[in-house]
Motif scaffolding. Structure first.
Motif, mmCIF file in Angstrom:
data_model
loop_
_atom_site.group_PDB
_atom_site.id
_atom_site.type_symbol
_atom_site.label_atom_id
_atom_site.label_comp_id
_atom_site.label_asym_id
_atom_site.label_seq_id
_atom_site.Cartn_x
_atom_site.Cartn_y
_atom_site.Cartn_z
ATOM 1 N N GLU A 108 0.789 -1.226 0.000
ATOM 2 C CA GLU A 108 0.000 0.000 0.000
ATOM 3 C C GLU A 108 0.825 1.282 0.000
ATOM 4 O OE1 GLU A 108 -3.371 0.404 2.425
ATOM 5 O OE2 GLU A 108 -4.353 -1.305 1.468
ATOM 6 N N GLY A 109 2.121 1.184 0.239
ATOM 7 C CA GLY A 109 2.939 2.382 0.192
ATOM 8 C C GLY A 109 4.034 2.371 1.236
ATOM 9 N N TRP A 110 4.906 3.387 1.132
ATOM 10 C CA TRP A 110 6.032 3.552 2.046
ATOM 11 C C TRP A 110 5.756 4.712 2.995
ATOM 12 C CZ3 TRP A 110 9.696 -0.079 1.238
ATOM 13 C CH2 TRP A 110 9.894 -0.590 -0.052
ATOM 14 N N TYR A 111 6.094 4.528 4.250
ATOM 15 C CA TYR A 111 6.035 5.585 5.249
ATOM 16 C C TYR A 111 7.462 5.826 5.716
ATOM 17 C CZ TYR A 111 4.590 7.853 9.678
ATOM 18 O OH TYR A 111 4.401 8.720 10.726
ATOM 19 N N ASP A 163 7.147 13.385 8.807
ATOM 20 C CA ASP A 163 7.268 12.142 8.058
ATOM 21 C C ASP A 163 7.014 12.405 6.581
ATOM 22 O OD1 ASP A 163 7.407 10.425 10.539
ATOM 23 O OD2 ASP A 163 5.397 11.249 10.776
ATOM 24 N N VAL A 164 7.288 11.398 5.761
ATOM 25 C CA VAL A 164 7.027 11.475 4.324
ATOM 26 C C VAL A 164 6.292 10.201 3.912
ATOM 27 C CG1 VAL A 164 8.014 11.682 2.005
ATOM 28 C CG2 VAL A 164 9.122 12.853 3.935
ATOM 29 N N TRP A 165 5.193 10.345 3.171
ATOM 30 C CA TRP A 165 4.451 9.195 2.651
ATOM 31 C C TRP A 165 4.744 9.051 1.166
ATOM 32 C CZ3 TRP A 165 2.251 4.869 3.980
ATOM 33 C CH2 TRP A 165 1.428 4.209 3.074
ATOM 34 N N VAL A 166 4.967 7.798 0.723
ATOM 35 C CA VAL A 166 5.292 7.521 -0.669
ATOM 36 C C VAL A 166 4.292 6.505 -1.213
ATOM 37 C CG1 VAL A 166 7.089 6.879 -2.301
ATOM 38 C CG2 VAL A 166 7.724 7.839 -0.070
ATOM 39 N N GLU A 167 3.568 6.889 -2.244
ATOM 40 C CA GLU A 167 2.611 5.985 -2.881
ATOM 41 C C GLU A 167 3.345 4.941 -3.723
ATOM 42 O OE1 GLU A 167 -0.565 5.875 -2.454
ATOM 43 O OE2 GLU A 167 -1.039 7.801 -1.495
ATOM 44 N N PRO A 168 2.659 3.826 -4.041
ATOM 45 C CA PRO A 168 3.304 2.824 -4.898
ATOM 46 C C PRO A 168 3.760 3.376 -6.240
ATOM 47 C CG PRO A 168 1.396 1.871 -3.815
ATOM 48 C CD PRO A 168 1.367 3.339 -3.503
ATOM 49 N N ASP A 169 3.109 4.449 -6.718
ATOM 50 C CA ASP A 169 3.532 5.042 -7.992
ATOM 51 C C ASP A 169 4.670 6.042 -7.830
ATOM 52 O OD1 ASP A 169 2.338 7.278 -6.891
ATOM 53 O OD2 ASP A 169 0.787 7.485 -8.421
ATOM 54 N N ARG A 170 5.215 6.134 -6.599
ATOM 55 C CA ARG A 170 6.380 6.948 -6.258
ATOM 56 C C ARG A 170 6.047 8.419 -5.994
ATOM 57 N NH1 ARG A 170 11.304 4.592 -10.142
ATOM 58 N NH2 ARG A 170 10.742 2.368 -9.923
ATOM 59 N N THR A 171 4.803 8.827 -6.140
ATOM 60 C CA THR A 171 4.456 10.171 -5.713
ATOM 61 C C THR A 171 4.565 10.242 -4.192
ATOM 62 O OG1 THR A 171 2.097 9.610 -5.616
ATOM 63 C CG2 THR A 171 2.920 10.577 -7.665
ATOM 64 N N HIS A 172 4.888 11.423 -3.685
ATOM 65 C CA HIS A 172 5.135 11.513 -2.247
ATOM 66 C C HIS A 172 4.661 12.852 -1.699
ATOM 67 C CE1 HIS A 172 8.741 13.147 -4.250
ATOM 68 N NE2 HIS A 172 8.778 14.004 -3.244
ATOM 69 N N SER A 173 4.457 12.890 -0.392
ATOM 70 C CA SER A 173 4.030 14.113 0.278
ATOM 71 C C SER A 173 4.501 14.078 1.724
ATOM 72 C CB SER A 173 2.502 14.261 0.228
ATOM 73 O OG SER A 173 1.875 13.150 0.849
ATOM 74 N N ARG A 174 4.691 15.258 2.288
ATOM 75 C CA ARG A 174 5.076 15.339 3.693
ATOM 76 C C ARG A 174 3.850 15.174 4.584
ATOM 77 N NH1 ARG A 174 9.798 20.050 3.958
ATOM 78 N NH2 ARG A 174 11.017 19.193 2.200
#
Length: 212
Positions: free
Chosen positions: A116-119, A141-152
């Motif tokens: 589901e993604g990277w935290y 923290d930073v969240w990273v979606e499986p499609d590599r988009t990310h947000s703080r």
């Protein structure tokens, strides 16, 4: 063992796969967060450990019984107490790259292989003793979606942490700089993101870790 006996992570002796360890955030003599986990890999590059849903954990609560977000005016100043609980909803693979002030967590719904993604948890670089790795959370923290988009994540809480005295403005600036470094690694798709951990499945013989 305690922090006084700790050594930098990434130095031998390393833990064997299948070893149960404790992964602690905060001063172990005070209310803090801790999870028993199973070592997947441990070497000079990184510590990798598995946390399945259903694992008993230590967590921090407010002495007045209020939830963490119920009273933001005292989010970082209210008296804390030690609580126990259960890690639920997700299985998590944690990767702590040696010498980096962050770890990367791969999230899977409990008992499923769906990634589901990277935290990315910003934190102190890890130190360890015989059976525990120690760090301290840095709020942002930073969240990273499986499609590599990310947000703080939790930028507003970092502002509160400065206002309430947990961090100085200079410390908060350093934490924000680390977030920028992480985002550069994500854009380059460097390690550990490129290492294939999103397809990891645990050894089915591993028991659910228990609190010591």
């Amino acid at each position: 063992m305690s922090l006084s006996d700790a050594r930098p992570s990434g130095t031998p002796p390393f833990w064997e796969p299948g070893t149960q360890i404790m992964w602690r955030y905060g001063d172990p003599s005070l209310p803090h967060c801790a999870t028993p986990m199973t070592v997947v890999r441990d070497d000079a590059d990184a510590l990798v450990a598995w946390l399945p849903a259903g694992t008993p954990i230590l967590k921090v609560g407010r002495a007045d019984g209020r939830g963490r977000h119920e009273d933001r005016d005292r989010m970082f100043t209210a008296e804390r107490v030690q609580l126990t609980g259960t890690w639920d909803e997700y299985d998590v693979l944690r990767v702590a790259p040696t010498g980096r002030p962050w770890s990367v967590w791969a999230f899977f719904p409990a008992g499923e292989a769906t990634f589901e993604g990277w935290y990315v948890n910003l934190e102190d670089t890890h130190v360890r003793d015989a059976d525990t790795t120690y760090s301290r959370d840095h709020v942002l923290d930073v969240w990273v979606e499986p499609d590599r988009t990310h947000s703080r994540k939790d930028e507003d809480e970092l502002v509160l942490a400065v206002e309430q005295g947990r961090y100085s403005p200079a410390e908060a600036a350093r934490i924000t700089a680390v977030a920028a470094e992480v985002e550069a690694v994500i854009r380059a798709w460097g390690r550990p993101f490129c290492d294939g951990w999103e397809t990891f499945r645990p050894d089915p013989s591993w028991p659910t870790p228990q609190l010591p």
